[in-house]
Design an enzyme around this catalytic site. Sequence first.
Site, PDB file in Angstrom:
ATOM      1  N   GLU A  55     -50.442 -82.806  66.557  1.00 34.51           N
ATOM      2  CA  GLU A  55     -51.413 -82.044  65.759  1.00 34.51           C
ATOM      3  C   GLU A  55     -52.639 -81.691  66.597  1.00 34.51           C
ATOM      4  O   GLU A  55     -53.186 -80.592  66.517  1.00 34.51           O
ATOM      5  CB  GLU A  55     -51.865 -82.854  64.540  1.00 34.51           C
ATOM      6  CG  GLU A  55     -50.754 -83.250  63.593  1.00 34.51           C
ATOM      7  CD  GLU A  55     -50.112 -84.588  63.957  1.00 34.51           C
ATOM      8  OE1 GLU A  55     -49.924 -84.881  65.150  1.00 34.51           O
ATOM      9  OE2 GLU A  55     -49.797 -85.337  63.014  1.00 34.51           O
ATOM     10  N   CYS A  90     -51.454 -88.975  61.589  1.00 32.28           N
ATOM     11  CA  CYS A  90     -52.214 -90.221  61.755  1.00 32.28           C
ATOM     12  C   CYS A  90     -53.685 -89.985  61.427  1.00 32.28           C
ATOM     13  O   CYS A  90     -54.161 -88.835  61.347  1.00 32.28           O
ATOM     14  CB  CYS A  90     -52.045 -90.780  63.164  1.00 32.28           C
ATOM     15  SG  CYS A  90     -53.040 -89.941  64.415  1.00 32.28           S
TER      16      CYS A  90
HETATM   17  N1  THU Z   1     -47.705 -89.076  66.860  1.00 29.11           N
HETATM   18  C1  THU Z   1     -48.064 -87.768  66.710  1.00 29.11           C
HETATM   19  O1  THU Z   1     -47.799 -86.931  67.570  1.00 29.11           O
HETATM   20  N2  THU Z   1     -48.724 -87.418  65.580  1.00 29.11           N
HETATM   21  C2  THU Z   1     -49.082 -88.273  64.574  1.00 29.11           C
HETATM   22  O2  THU Z   1     -49.770 -87.880  63.631  1.00 29.11           O
HETATM   23  C3  THU Z   1     -48.614 -89.657  64.613  1.00 29.11           C
HETATM   24  C4  THU Z   1     -47.995 -90.098  65.884  1.00 29.11           C
HETATM   25  C5  THU Z   1     -47.010 -89.478  68.082  1.00 29.11           C
HETATM   26  C6  THU Z   1     -47.812 -90.350  68.999  1.00 29.11           C
HETATM   27  C7  THU Z   1     -46.714 -91.050  69.779  1.00 29.11           C
HETATM   28  O3  THU Z   1     -46.344 -90.233  70.881  1.00 29.11           O
HETATM   29  C8  THU Z   1     -45.548 -91.128  68.818  1.00 29.11           C
HETATM   30  O4  THU Z   1     -45.856 -90.228  67.757  1.00 29.11           O
HETATM   31  C9  THU Z   1     -45.307 -92.501  68.241  1.00 29.11           C
HETATM   32  O5  THU Z   1     -46.451 -93.036  67.696  1.00 29.11           O
END
Ligand code: THU
Length: 130
Positions: A55, A90
């Site tokens: 994001e 997240c």
């Molecule tokens: N991740 C994202 O790209 N976006 C989110 O909103 C949550 C987590 C990614 C970070 C990491 O590379 C993987 O997901 C596992 O946590």
Amino acid sequence: MTDRELLAAAEKAAGNSYSPYSHFRVGAALLSADGRLFTGCNIENSSYSLTNCAERTALFKAVSEGVTEFKAIAIVGSADGDFSRPCQPCGACLQVLSEFCGDDMMIILSNGWFRLSDFLPMRFSADNIR
Ligand code: THU
């Protein structure tokens, strides 16, 4: 663009995910107010905490191109190529998105659409530091 088209663009972006540590591929497709599309993927690092989420990749691409007003973002994530299970953004990404997108930003997941405020109802904002 329809929700389905945005989800498809997010899924395509997840194909570029650099995730050798988590093996969890995330893609985001951000639609600007003037109808432009910015996509992003998660980009991990051997120093784990330096990972950039999908994001934020999409948002930073847009802002760095001078685009700061948005309508919606679609997000998908999967460890096995099945993107049907919802992947919620997240907290860090919600906070960064909220800087530009505000409470009503539409967040499209595989199980429907939500408002940014559904996930982050009492966000920290510029008002807190006045
Ligand atoms: N991740 C994202 O790209 N976006 C989110 O909103 C949550 C987590 C990614 C970070 C990491 O590379 C993987 O997901 C596992 O946590």
